[in-house]
Design a protein around this motif. Structure first.
Motif, PDB file in Angstrom:
ATOM      1  N   ASP A 168       0.862  -1.226   0.009  1.00 53.42           N
ATOM      2  CA  ASP A 168       0.070  -0.229   0.110  1.00 53.42           C
ATOM      3  C   ASP A 168       0.965   1.189   0.055  1.00 53.42           C
ATOM      4  O   ASP A 168       1.269   1.918   1.128  1.00 53.42           O
ATOM      5  N   ALA A 169       1.381   1.594  -1.124  1.00 57.83           N
ATOM      6  CA  ALA A 169       2.371   2.644  -1.413  1.00 57.83           C
ATOM      7  C   ALA A 169       1.900   3.290  -2.766  1.00 57.83           C
ATOM      8  O   ALA A 169       1.512   2.740  -3.704  1.00 57.83           O
ATOM      9  N   GLY A 170       2.076   4.596  -2.480  1.00 58.85           N
ATOM     10  CA  GLY A 170       1.765   5.463  -3.979  1.00 58.85           C
ATOM     11  C   GLY A 170       2.801   5.098  -4.968  1.00 58.85           C
ATOM     12  O   GLY A 170       2.459   5.085  -6.438  1.00 58.85           O
ATOM     13  N   ARG A 171       3.981   4.849  -4.684  1.00 62.37           N
ATOM     14  CA  ARG A 171       5.103   4.317  -5.612  1.00 62.37           C
ATOM     15  C   ARG A 171       5.689   3.174  -4.886  1.00 62.37           C
ATOM     16  O   ARG A 171       6.265   3.337  -3.785  1.00 62.37           O
ATOM     17  N   VAL A 172       6.108   2.377  -5.627  1.00 58.45           N
ATOM     18  CA  VAL A 172       6.842   1.096  -5.531  1.00 58.45           C
ATOM     19  C   VAL A 172       7.993   0.916  -6.488  1.00 58.45           C
ATOM     20  O   VAL A 172       7.490   0.588  -7.699  1.00 58.45           O
ATOM     21  N   ALA A 183       5.539   9.851 -14.294  1.00 57.44           N
ATOM     22  CA  ALA A 183       4.645   9.072 -13.758  1.00 57.44           C
ATOM     23  C   ALA A 183       4.029   9.825 -12.466  1.00 57.44           C
ATOM     24  O   ALA A 183       4.840  10.614 -11.973  1.00 57.44           O
ATOM     25  N   PRO A 184       2.960   9.466 -11.894  1.00 55.34           N
ATOM     26  CA  PRO A 184       2.374  10.161 -10.818  1.00 55.34           C
ATOM     27  C   PRO A 184       3.275   9.837  -9.612  1.00 55.34           C
ATOM     28  O   PRO A 184       3.577   8.704  -9.493  1.00 55.34           O
ATOM     29  N   PHE A 185       3.258  10.884  -8.872  1.00 57.16           N
ATOM     30  CA  PHE A 185       3.799  10.651  -7.425  1.00 57.16           C
ATOM     31  C   PHE A 185       3.003  11.361  -6.298  1.00 57.16           C
ATOM     32  O   PHE A 185       2.437  12.352  -6.440  1.00 57.16           O
ATOM     33  N   GLY A 186       2.880  10.478  -5.385  1.00 56.07           N
ATOM     34  CA  GLY A 186       1.862  10.876  -4.258  1.00 56.07           C
ATOM     35  C   GLY A 186       1.989   9.565  -3.340  1.00 56.07           C
ATOM     36  O   GLY A 186       2.010   8.304  -3.519  1.00 56.07           O
ATOM     37  N   GLY A 187       1.095   9.710  -2.225  1.00 53.48           N
ATOM     38  CA  GLY A 187       1.086   8.842  -1.207  1.00 53.48           C
ATOM     39  C   GLY A 187      -0.183   8.455  -0.931  1.00 53.48           C
ATOM     40  O   GLY A 187      -1.186   8.933  -0.901  1.00 53.48           O
ATOM     41  N   PHE A 188      -0.534   7.105  -0.192  1.00 56.84           N
ATOM     42  CA  PHE A 188      -1.533   6.907   0.524  1.00 56.84           C
ATOM     43  C   PHE A 188      -1.631   7.184   1.870  1.00 56.84           C
ATOM     44  O   PHE A 188      -0.494   7.413   2.652  1.00 56.84           O
ATOM     45  N   LYS A 189      -2.536   6.969   2.673  1.00 56.61           N
ATOM     46  CA  LYS A 189      -2.748   7.088   4.243  1.00 56.61           C
ATOM     47  C   LYS A 189      -2.256   8.333   4.614  1.00 56.61           C
ATOM     48  O   LYS A 189      -2.776   9.595   3.894  1.00 56.61           O
ATOM     49  N   SER A 191       0.476   9.785   4.103  1.00 59.29           N
ATOM     50  CA  SER A 191       1.508  10.462   3.376  1.00 59.29           C
ATOM     51  C   SER A 191       0.654  11.582   2.181  1.00 59.29           C
ATOM     52  O   SER A 191       1.287  11.864   1.218  1.00 59.29           O
ATOM     53  N   GLY A 192      -0.380  11.599   2.511  1.00 56.85           N
ATOM     54  CA  GLY A 192      -1.093  12.768   1.638  1.00 56.85           C
ATOM     55  C   GLY A 192      -2.085  12.182   0.681  1.00 56.85           C
ATOM     56  O   GLY A 192      -2.120  11.130   0.351  1.00 56.85           O
ATOM     57  N   LEU A 193      -2.939  13.282  -0.060  1.00 54.00           N
ATOM     58  CA  LEU A 193      -3.628  13.158  -1.141  1.00 54.00           C
ATOM     59  C   LEU A 193      -3.249  13.884  -2.389  1.00 54.00           C
ATOM     60  O   LEU A 193      -2.427  14.670  -2.228  1.00 54.00           O
ATOM     61  N   GLY A 194      -3.894  13.313  -3.440  1.00 57.25           N
ATOM     62  CA  GLY A 194      -3.380  13.919  -4.858  1.00 57.25           C
ATOM     63  C   GLY A 194      -2.016  13.309  -5.244  1.00 57.25           C
ATOM     64  O   GLY A 194      -1.323  12.530  -4.695  1.00 57.25           O
ATOM     65  N   ARG A 195      -1.968  13.847  -6.505  1.00 54.94           N
ATOM     66  CA  ARG A 195      -0.677  13.322  -7.179  1.00 54.94           C
ATOM     67  C   ARG A 195       0.113  14.323  -7.884  1.00 54.94           C
ATOM     68  O   ARG A 195      -0.463  15.269  -8.307  1.00 54.94           O
ATOM     69  N   GLU A 196       1.473  14.493  -7.833  1.00 56.15           N
ATOM     70  CA  GLU A 196       2.263  15.289  -8.546  1.00 56.15           C
ATOM     71  C   GLU A 196       2.792  14.742  -9.963  1.00 56.15           C
ATOM     72  O   GLU A 196       2.726  13.394 -10.004  1.00 56.15           O
ATOM     73  N   MET A 197       3.288  15.449 -10.905  1.00 57.81           N
ATOM     74  CA  MET A 197       3.850  14.768 -12.127  1.00 57.81           C
ATOM     75  C   MET A 197       2.918  14.385 -12.843  1.00 57.81           C
ATOM     76  O   MET A 197       2.034  14.008 -12.856  1.00 57.81           O
ATOM     77  N   GLY A 198       3.525  14.373 -14.223  1.00 60.87           N
ATOM     78  CA  GLY A 198       2.630  13.779 -15.453  1.00 60.87           C
ATOM     79  C   GLY A 198       1.233  14.359 -15.471  1.00 60.87           C
ATOM     80  O   GLY A 198       1.155  15.506 -15.042  1.00 60.87           O
ATOM     81  N   LYS A 199       0.414  13.753 -16.190  1.00 59.43           N
ATOM     82  CA  LYS A 199      -1.073  14.436 -16.585  1.00 59.43           C
ATOM     83  C   LYS A 199      -1.576  14.426 -15.443  1.00 59.43           C
ATOM     84  O   LYS A 199      -2.452  15.243 -15.106  1.00 59.43           O
ATOM     85  N   TRP A 200      -1.293  13.574 -14.279  1.00 61.80           N
ATOM     86  CA  TRP A 200      -1.939  13.781 -13.107  1.00 61.80           C
ATOM     87  C   TRP A 200      -1.624  14.907 -12.197  1.00 61.80           C
ATOM     88  O   TRP A 200      -2.705  15.607 -11.557  1.00 61.80           O
ATOM     89  N   GLY A 201      -0.554  15.384 -12.342  1.00 60.73           N
ATOM     90  CA  GLY A 201      -0.091  16.507 -11.648  1.00 60.73           C
ATOM     91  C   GLY A 201      -0.786  17.969 -12.289  1.00 60.73           C
ATOM     92  O   GLY A 201      -1.228  18.831 -11.580  1.00 60.73           O
ATOM     93  N   ILE A 202      -0.699  17.751 -13.480  1.00 58.20           N
ATOM     94  CA  ILE A 202      -1.437  18.991 -14.290  1.00 58.20           C
ATOM     95  C   ILE A 202      -2.745  19.026 -13.882  1.00 58.20           C
ATOM     96  O   ILE A 202      -3.299  20.313 -13.948  1.00 58.20           O
ATOM     97  N   SER A 203      -3.515  17.703 -13.831  1.00 60.46           N
ATOM     98  CA  SER A 203      -5.031  17.885 -13.413  1.00 60.46           C
ATOM     99  C   SER A 203      -5.340  18.662 -12.210  1.00 60.46           C
ATOM    100  O   SER A 203      -6.403  19.325 -12.150  1.00 60.46           O
TER     101      SER A 203
END
Length: 218
Positions: A168-172, A183-189, A191-203
């Motif tokens: 259960d981690a945002g990046r493995v 690639a999207p970068f961000g965490g679960f639990k 470690s925060g909400l949302g994602r940085e990087m790539g199209k996910w960060g732009i959104s």
């Protein structure tokens, strides 16, 4: 196990351990614990502390006196809670009489319930935790309030991928420390909400607009 040690230490001592993605918990098969300890002890003894501007420096100082004291306190707590000190310990590295340098420290045979395993130290302090089988390793890995990043190392790539998908981690990362900005970068639990990087960060900077229509009946 020699082949994975550079990645283990680089992942744990990244930015002198002052990184949210630092791999500070090292899960090792219990039946190979003694072998890993011997290799790790020798590897940590070769880690060089010093001026971070020099190419041969592996670990620089803590960012402040306050952070140095915080890391020292965690080292003391680890020893008080019964973890075995394999390398390093309290105080400055040999030859350093000033500056906020911390000895590259390695605890072993620790429990995942110890403070050094459950809390973010943000210093060059790594904790070895033995596991019995893959299911036990995944359970230990997921038994945390954080879920930002994890690293899986091994020669059996299919097994590594299977385990990586269960963590259960945002990046493995599997057998690498590479960063992919697309690639999207961000965490679960916690470690925060949302994602940085790539199209996910732009959104995150976009404002979606919804238009709902229905045809009229004549």
């Amino acid at each position: 196990m020699h082949y994975i040690m550079p990645l283990v230490l680089q992942g744990g001592f990244l930015n002198s351990g002052q990184a949210c993605v630092a791999g500070t918990r090292i899960l090792v098969p219990r039946h190979r614990l003694a072998e890993f300890e011997q290799i790790a002890r020798e590897a940590v003894s070769q880690v060089k502390s010093g001026d971070p501007r020099k190419a041969d420096t592996d670990i620089g100082p803590m960012v402040s006196a306050r952070q140095w004291e915080r890391v020292q306190n965690y080292i003391r707590i680890g020893m008080e809670e019964g973890a075995a000190l394999l390398a390093g310990g309290a105080g400055r590295p040999d030859g350093f009489h000033k500056g906020w340098f911390v000895k590259p420290t390695l605890f072993t045979n620790a429990s995942n319930q110890m403070h050094i395993a459950r809390e973010e130290i943000f210093g060059p302090v790594l904790t070895i935790i033995p596991y019995t089988d893959d299911a036990d390793a995944v359970a230990i890995a997921n038994d945390t309030t954080y879920g930002l990043s994890a690293i899986v190392l091994g020669k059996d790539i299919e097994r590594c991928e299977r385990i990586a998908r269960l963590i259960d981690a945002g990046r493995v990362l599997v057998n690498t420390l590479a960063h992919e900005p697309r690639a999207p970068f961000g965490g679960f639990k916690h470690s925060g909400l949302g994602r940085e990087m790539g199209k996910w960060g732009i959104s995150a900077y976009l404002e979606p607009k919804t238009l709902m229509m229905a045809s009229t009946q004549a």
